[in-house]
Design an enzyme around this catalytic site. Structure first.
Site, short mmCIF file in Angstrom:
data_model
loop_
_atom_site.label_atom_id
_atom_site.label_comp_id
_atom_site.label_asym_id
_atom_site.label_seq_id
_atom_site.Cartn_x
_atom_site.Cartn_y
_atom_site.Cartn_z
CD GLU A 95 4.77 4.56 -1.13
OE1 GLU A 95 4.09 4.14 -2.30
OE2 GLU A 95 4.82 3.50 -0.09
CG HIS A 113 1.81 4.52 3.31
ND1 HIS A 113 2.46 4.28 4.50
CD2 HIS A 113 2.85 4.35 2.21
CE1 HIS A 113 3.87 3.89 4.12
NE2 HIS A 113 3.81 3.96 2.88
CG HIS A 152 7.61 1.88 5.23
ND1 HIS A 152 6.80 0.65 4.77
CD2 HIS A 152 7.14 2.89 4.24
CE1 HIS A 152 6.06 1.16 3.77
NE2 HIS A 152 6.53 2.29 3.10
CG HIS A 196 7.95 7.02 2.49
ND1 HIS A 196 6.56 7.34 3.04
CD2 HIS A 196 7.84 5.73 2.07
CE1 HIS A 196 5.93 6.12 2.70
NE2 HIS A 196 6.56 5.37 2.06
CB CYS A 235 10.24 -2.66 3.81
SG CYS A 235 9.04 -1.42 4.24
MN MN Z 1 5.73 3.52 1.54
#
Ligand code: MN
Length: 147
Positions: A64, A66, A70, A104, A118
């Protein structure tokens, strides 16, 4: 309002009082995942959320991207992490930064659970699938998980 100030960790059951949750409610097409659980350590009262994820042997998170970042610290097991055009073999205490909008994925690379903390923004965008052409342009050595 969350009032917990302490949660004891038990190797066989995780943190007391913090239930195992679904990683994602569902996997949109192209964002499949396997054998991932989530434990939410802190999700109120701050501008960030702290989560713990654990991926079972042969499991993997969604591929994914975004806009939020992270900050990851590995706690358990062995993993393989795709971050853009790089692949990292990780083990406990290793740190991984996933910058904004970078494709990632986290994979278990061993025979025991692969667990990591995370931290994310509390207010964040929804993960999006990675266009296969974009992935092909980024990386050629990342093994495709087999179901
Ligand atoms: Mn992610």
């Amino acid at each position: 309002m969350e009032t917990r100030r302490f949660a004891r960790y038990r190797p066989d059951g995780g943190w007391e009082g913090i239930p195992e949750a679904e990683y994602k409610r569902q996997a949109p097409e192209g964002m499949e995942f396997r054998s991932v659980i989530r434990r939410e350590l802190l999700t109120t009262g701050a501008a960030f959320h702290m989560r713990y994820f654990e991926i079972g042997p042969r499991g993997y998170s969604s591929l994914e991207r975004h806009d939020h970042v992270h900050a990851v610290v590995c706690l358990r097991g062995a993993g393989r992490v795709l971050v853009g055009d790089e692949i990292f073999e990780v083990r406990p205490f290793d740190f991984v930064h996933v910058p904004a909008d970078v494709p990632h994925q986290f994979q278990n690379a061993g025979e025991e659970p692969f667990g990591f903390l995370c931290v994310v923004d509390a207010a964040r965008d929804t993960p999006r699938r990675v266009d296969p052409d974009d992935l092909a342009a980024l990386v050629c050595e990342f093994p495709t998980p087999t179901a």
